[in-house]
Design an enzyme around this catalytic site. Structure first.
Site, mmCIF file in Angstrom:
data_model
loop_
_atom_site.group_PDB
_atom_site.id
_atom_site.type_symbol
_atom_site.label_atom_id
_atom_site.label_comp_id
_atom_site.label_asym_id
_atom_site.label_seq_id
_atom_site.Cartn_x
_atom_site.Cartn_y
_atom_site.Cartn_z
ATOM 1 N N CYS A 1 0.996 -1.337 -0.034
ATOM 2 C CA CYS A 1 -0.015 0.153 0.348
ATOM 3 C C CYS A 1 0.719 1.140 -0.033
ATOM 4 C CB CYS A 1 -1.178 0.054 1.230
ATOM 5 S SG CYS A 1 -2.223 1.232 1.033
ATOM 6 N N LEU A 2 1.226 1.896 -1.251
ATOM 7 C CA LEU A 2 1.865 3.108 -1.103
ATOM 8 C C LEU A 2 1.306 3.676 -2.214
ATOM 9 C CD1 LEU A 2 4.680 4.319 -0.817
ATOM 10 C CD2 LEU A 2 5.695 3.248 -2.757
#
EC number: 2.3.2.34
Lengths: 430, 186
Positions: free
Chosen positions: B113-114
């Site tokens: 999750c970036l």
């Protein structure tokens, strides 16, 4: 209330017999905006009729109909899709009985039958199946493609085809696209004005939801579907490739998404929404398509006949909040990887080593490359960085060029000192 | 049509392009862009990161190894698979962690999750931005955007305990009945 008379069979016969009076008028005398050098008359009309044009993609029905009715006589159409029941509401060349058949073939047959004297050649496949020799036969290319990838491909192909020695190699590209109530039309003269790659940053990226929202607290039905698509599939069916056209796969995703939506009390997950989210289906509105296709085909007509000035070079149409259109001239990007530096011919001795070539690039006036990285389409010839790649490609330095590339192959050369890559076509001369 | 051509000749009067030879495969825009991005990594990779290319001719697919020299994940060796398609840089690179690790922003499947890998990706961003972002996740794991909820909750409620669990997971132990891959001492 306005009564619209039904088009009777005799009326239809009359339409076919009508000389194209208005069209011929337009092409037989100059108007206030027409170019002073333009010679109206039969020559222009026959130039139009002999223009071979290529149309492709989702706006295809509209474009094909417009081209045929504006006097183009030799039209080729490419589409890789087959007709789906959901197309019938706006793709008016198709009937229920045609579901499952090739779009290109059905559309070509329909328009050929309806408009006398026009020849339409369909190709059921991808634009990428065809090579430069194929595209060379056309006067221009009109695209209503549904993906940026396909646009980039046709753009790069047409830019690369431009050959200063051959006027016929410059093929204007007219590109149309719609999304809901919005649309755009643009005219690209490859290598002369800004190309699709120059304008890449202008495309709004596909709206995406943070992965953590999907994984933790979904709020929308589409979040649950994306979760099933990205996370659940990976977890349960990692080894299978998701086929968005396979009903079993979509059903599986739909059920996973539905269960998740129920856990979070989110209503609205349906099979068709699942299909829409997973296949990234963009709402298509018949009238927006008609507006954009009309704009594209008028540009094609003006370019083919020179009767009036054509679009310079981007028209946006925004119909989602009132109606607004704006036309502006997008500029070329100096460092465009497609049209910024066209491939130059470089004559080389096939027996020289890659190291020799690199040394000679450092001496060339236009390049003076200090730390060049070179590649062909298939091979990394030599990379300066990262280190692992440098070590892997270093053995190439002592190889002869003839061992690495073939005569006429294009290589891309980049260097940290330049923002733009250089392209050379290596011509072998012993 | 002729008019356009005369415009073209006017525009490029001084250009001295030569005749065309046989047409061959062209280097694609995505390849050129990745080649440029890789060259720009020179100042970024440093001692803590390296790349490896299973097939050196294919620069669109490679592995990045991050070995943090500070923070809670110090001493580990983390592998990320980069898969870039021909629509780059319109599409972001697809990045997955190839190991099962205990991290609030990386799930057990390796999804990361970036923000710049998904919702905030723009064609003006480059591989350097992505790699710096990944490195940052190991220095500052973020509990407010969790992908591994248990790990995030752990980090939020008991930072010291979380640190201990990270060490356990990195040496191949189990945290909350989940076994993790050993990522140290290579």
């Amino acid at each position: 209330m306005v009564k619209i008379p039904a088009c009777s069979k005799t009326m239809r016969q009359n339409i076919d017999k009508l000389p194209r009076t208005y069209l011929d008028n337009l092409l037989s005398k100059p108007g206030p905006a027409s170019d002073p050098d333009w010679v109206p008359g039969p020559e222009t009309i026959s130039a139009l009729e002999s223009s071979k044009v290529l149309g492709a993609g989702g706006l295809g029905c509209e474009i094909l109909k417009n081209l045929a009715l504006s006097g183009f006589k030799d039209i080729h159409v490419i589409d890789m899709d087959t007709i789906d029941v959901s197309n019938l509401n706006r793709q008016f060349l198709f009937r229920e009985a045609d579901v499952g058949k090739s779009k290109a073939e059905v559309a070509a047959a329909f328009v050929e039958k309806r408009v006398k004297g026009v020849k339409i050649t369909p190709y059921n496949g991808k634009i990428q199946d065809k090579d430069e020799d194929y595209y060379m036969q056309f006067k221009m290319v009109i695209c209503g493609l549904d993906s940026i990838e396909a646009r980039r491909w046709i753009n790069a192909t047409l830019v690369d085809m431009v050959d200063m020695e051959d006027p016929e190699s410059l093929k204007p590209l007219i590109d149309g696209g719609t999304e809901g109530f919005k649309g755009q039309a643009r005219v690209i003269l490859p290598t002369m004005n800004s190309c699709i790659e120059c304008q890449l940053d202008m495309h709004a990226p596909r709206a995406a939801v943070p992965l953590c929202t999907l994984a933790t607290i979904p709020r929308q039905p589409s979040h649950c579907i994306e979760w099933a698509h990205i996370i659940a599939w990976e977890e349960h069916r990692k080894d299978e490739v998701l086929d968005t056209d396979d009903p079993e796969h979509i059903t599986w995703l739909y059920q996973k998404a539905l269960a998740r939506a129920q856990d979070f009390n989110i209503p609205g997950v349906t099979y068709s929404l699942t299909q829409g989210v997973v296949k990234n289906i963009i709402p298509a509105i018949a009238s927006t398509n008609a507006i954009i296709a009309a704009a594209c085909c008028n540009e094609a007509f003006k370019i083919a006949t020179s009767c009036n000035p054509f679009l310079q070079n981007y028209m946006m149409y925004s119909g989602d909040e009132g109606v607004y259109t704006y036309t502006f001239d997008t500029e070329r990007k100096e460092d465009c990887p497609v049209c910024g530096n066209l491939a130059r011919n470089l004559t080389v001795n096939p027996n020289m080593t890659l190291q020799d070539l690199i040394d000679s690039l450092g001496e060339r006036a236009e390049a003076q490359l200090k730390k060049p990285t070179l590649r062909s389409e298939e091979r990394s010839l030599y990379s300066q960085f990262p280190q692992s790649l440098r070590e892997q490609t270093a053995p190439n330095l002592s190889k002869k060029l003839s061992e690495l590339v073939v005569d006429g192959e294009e290589i891309g050369v980049s260097d940290p000192a330049f923002t733009i890559a250089f392209k050379y076509k290596l011509i072998f001369v012993s | 049509m002729l008019k356009i051509w005369s415009m073209k000749q006017q525009q490029q009067k001084d250009a001295n392009a030569e005749g065309a030879g046989p047409k061959k495969k062209k280097v694609t825009a995505a390849q050129l862009r990745v080649q440029k991005d890789l060259a720009e990594l020179e100042g970024t990779l440093g001692r803590t990161m390296k790349t490896s290319f299973p097939n050196p001719d294919d620069i669109l697919n490679f592995t990045l190894t991050i070995e943090p020299d500070e923070g809670m994940y110090k001493g580990g060796s983390f592998h990320f698979n980069f898969a870039i398609n021909q629509n780059f840089p319109h599409d972001p690179p697809k990045v997955k962690c190839t190991q099962k690790i205990y991290h609030p922003n990386i799930d057990l499947e390796g999804n990361v999750c970036l923000n710049i890998l998904r919702e905030d990706w723009k064609p003006v961003l480059n591989l350097n931005a992505v790699i710096v972002g990944l490195q940052f996740l190991f220095l500052e794991p973020n509990a407010s955007d969790p992908l591994n909820k248990e790990a995030a909750e752990d980090l939020r409620s008991n930072r010291e305990g979380f640190k201990r669990n990270v060490r356990t997971s990195m040496s191949g132990g189990a945290v909350k009945h989940e076994n993790y891959e050993r990522v140290i001492g290579k």
